[in-house]
Design an enzyme around this catalytic site. Sequence first.
Site, PDB file in Angstrom:
ATOM      1  N   HIS A 153      -0.526 -24.853   2.287  1.00 18.02           N
ATOM      2  CA  HIS A 153      -0.170 -23.664   2.129  1.00 18.02           C
ATOM      3  C   HIS A 153       1.384 -24.286   1.891  1.00 18.02           C
ATOM      4  CE1 HIS A 153      -3.703 -21.025   2.768  1.00 18.02           C
ATOM      5  NE2 HIS A 153      -3.047 -20.123   2.477  1.00 18.02           N
ATOM      6  N   LYS A 157       4.474 -20.339   5.980  1.00 12.68           N
ATOM      7  CA  LYS A 157       3.794 -19.730   6.390  1.00 12.68           C
ATOM      8  C   LYS A 157       3.521 -20.441   7.787  1.00 12.68           C
ATOM      9  CE  LYS A 157      -1.580 -18.824   6.840  1.00 12.68           C
ATOM     10  NZ  LYS A 157      -1.228 -17.947   6.420  1.00 12.68           N
TER      11      LYS A 157
HETATM   12  P1  NAD Z   1       7.109 -12.395   4.277  1.00 10.32           P
HETATM   13  O1  NAD Z   1       7.949 -12.781   5.941  1.00 10.32           O
HETATM   14  O2  NAD Z   1       7.547 -12.805   3.501  1.00 10.32           O
HETATM   15  O3  NAD Z   1       6.794 -11.001   4.279  1.00 10.32           O
HETATM   16  C1  NAD Z   1       6.439  -9.474   5.689  1.00 10.32           C
HETATM   17  C2  NAD Z   1       7.214  -8.167   5.429  1.00 10.32           C
HETATM   18  O4  NAD Z   1       7.310  -8.527   6.350  1.00 10.32           O
HETATM   19  C3  NAD Z   1       9.504  -9.320   5.435  1.00 10.32           C
HETATM   20  O5  NAD Z   1       9.332  -8.734   4.824  1.00 10.32           O
HETATM   21  C4  NAD Z   1       9.310  -8.237   6.909  1.00 10.32           C
HETATM   22  O6  NAD Z   1      10.617  -7.705   7.065  1.00 10.32           O
HETATM   23  C5  NAD Z   1       8.318  -6.815   7.124  1.00 10.32           C
HETATM   24  N1  NAD Z   1       8.093  -6.078   8.006  1.00 10.32           N
HETATM   25  C6  NAD Z   1       8.070  -7.049   9.601  1.00 10.32           C
HETATM   26  N2  NAD Z   1       8.256  -5.696  10.321  1.00 10.32           N
HETATM   27  C7  NAD Z   1       8.019  -4.812   9.703  1.00 10.32           C
HETATM   28  C8  NAD Z   1       7.204  -3.314   9.576  1.00 10.32           C
HETATM   29  N3  NAD Z   1       7.443  -2.414  11.228  1.00 10.32           N
HETATM   30  N4  NAD Z   1       7.708  -2.163   9.208  1.00 10.32           N
HETATM   31  C9  NAD Z   1       7.830  -2.860   7.730  1.00 10.32           C
HETATM   32  N5  NAD Z   1       8.009  -4.598   7.000  1.00 10.32           N
HETATM   33  C10 NAD Z   1       7.854  -5.180   8.200  1.00 10.32           C
HETATM   34  O7  NAD Z   1       5.609 -13.296   4.110  1.00 10.32           O
HETATM   35  P2  NAD Z   1       5.008 -13.225   2.934  1.00 10.32           P
HETATM   36  O8  NAD Z   1       4.182 -14.249   2.572  1.00 10.32           O
HETATM   37  O9  NAD Z   1       4.766 -12.077   2.119  1.00 10.32           O
HETATM   38  O10 NAD Z   1       3.065 -13.094   3.914  1.00 10.32           O
HETATM   39  C11 NAD Z   1       2.670 -11.720   4.512  1.00 10.32           C
HETATM   40  C12 NAD Z   1       1.335 -11.412   4.654  1.00 10.32           C
HETATM   41  O11 NAD Z   1      -0.031 -12.296   3.592  1.00 10.32           O
HETATM   42  C13 NAD Z   1       1.325 -12.612   6.106  1.00 10.32           C
HETATM   43  O12 NAD Z   1      -0.031 -12.706   7.209  1.00 10.32           O
HETATM   44  C14 NAD Z   1       0.256 -13.867   4.439  1.00 10.32           C
HETATM   45  O13 NAD Z   1      -0.297 -14.669   5.602  1.00 10.32           O
HETATM   46  C15 NAD Z   1      -1.191 -12.354   4.017  1.00 10.32           C
HETATM   47  N6  NAD Z   1      -0.334 -13.274   2.652  1.00 10.32           N
HETATM   48  C16 NAD Z   1      -2.372 -12.613   1.748  1.00 10.32           C
HETATM   49  C17 NAD Z   1      -2.586 -13.189   1.000  1.00 10.32           C
HETATM   50  C18 NAD Z   1      -3.807 -12.657   1.185  1.00 10.32           C
HETATM   51  O14 NAD Z   1      -4.149 -12.694  -0.773  1.00 10.32           O
HETATM   52  N7  NAD Z   1      -5.084 -11.592   1.955  1.00 10.32           N
HETATM   53  C19 NAD Z   1      -2.045 -13.541   0.266  1.00 10.32           C
HETATM   54  C20 NAD Z   1      -0.901 -14.509   0.695  1.00 10.32           C
HETATM   55  C21 NAD Z   1      -0.200 -14.131   1.628  1.00 10.32           C
END
Ligand code: NAD
Length: 270
Positions: A153, A157
């Site tokens: 990744h 991450k």
């Molecule tokens: P990121 O850090 O870019 O985004 C997370 C966002 O959540 C941030 O903007 C942050 O400000 C926000 N946040 C924090 N606290 C919050 C709250 N109380 N309310 C609302 N928003 C809040 O992370 P990312 O790269 O977008 O990844 C997010 C998640 O998605 C991770 O767990 C990652 O592993 C997962 N992911 C899953 C898939 C899938 O297909 N299921 C694919 C990629 C990533």
Amino acid sequence: MSTRVGVVGAAGRMGIAVCQAVLAAPDLELVVAIDPASAGQPIHTLAGCDAATGMIAEDLSAAIDAGAQVLVDFTVADVALATLRFGAANGIHVVCGTTGLSGDAIAELSQSYADAAANAIVAPNFAISAVLMMRLAEQCAPYFDNCEIIELHHDQKVDAPSGTAVETARRIAERRAVTDSGDFGADPTEREVIVGARGAKGAANVNLHSVRLRGLVAHQEVIFGAQGQSLIIRQDSYDRSSFMPGVVLAIARISAFPGLTLGLDALLDR
Ligand code: NAD
């Protein structure tokens, strides 16, 4: 009539891609975008979200005011748990892609969604190719002597190993159990010269290795070994758009799947 969608974690890497996908889908409407880190900013300032109206909201209460029917959460595990509890309590379906939810959290949510007026899906990977990679791995599981997973990744991450790697090992273990093939053989390593060299131990003795590198998005290899042969199943997500057809499909279908659904698989074939 279009489905009213709210995005939690809207200003994050995945959240922005979800906002773009919802805005582009003819039968979906982006009615609220929640992210405390960017609260108060116009949603249209998010990359590729020019067509959006309204401001980014601070917290989940905005979803009720906006009349959201489905919340999509890509945040961190404790926030996702709060979103899922909120959905169950308020009759709003939740599509959760956030990884790292504990087994206890999943058990609690299974119970609360059994009686809730809304449904939820928690899926560690919304890329269709990843779902099929897990299916193929499951199919291969009984026929080999060893299995190791390498997940790769991007360098931002925060959790390791990836939810997809953990889920792949769990499904391989489940398949080994129902086919009476049991766990894979014990690790021959007697001494790790550097601790961690053999990775983490997943279900059924599958070793899990996590690579974090700038430039990557999400990739995984499942390597099976048997006498004189091996089989490698590899899946690559080259950019975050790879997850969006699966997210949009989940938004469209979640109302027909009562309770808590784990993984996109169940929704894929209907
Ligand atoms: P990121 O850090 O870019 O985004 C997370 C966002 O959540 C941030 O903007 C942050 O400000 C926000 N946040 C924090 N606290 C919050 C709250 N109380 N309310 C609302 N928003 C809040 O992370 P990312 O790269 O977008 O990844 C997010 C998640 O998605 C991770 O767990 C990652 O592993 C997962 N992911 C899953 C898939 C899938 O297909 N299921 C694919 C990629 C990533």
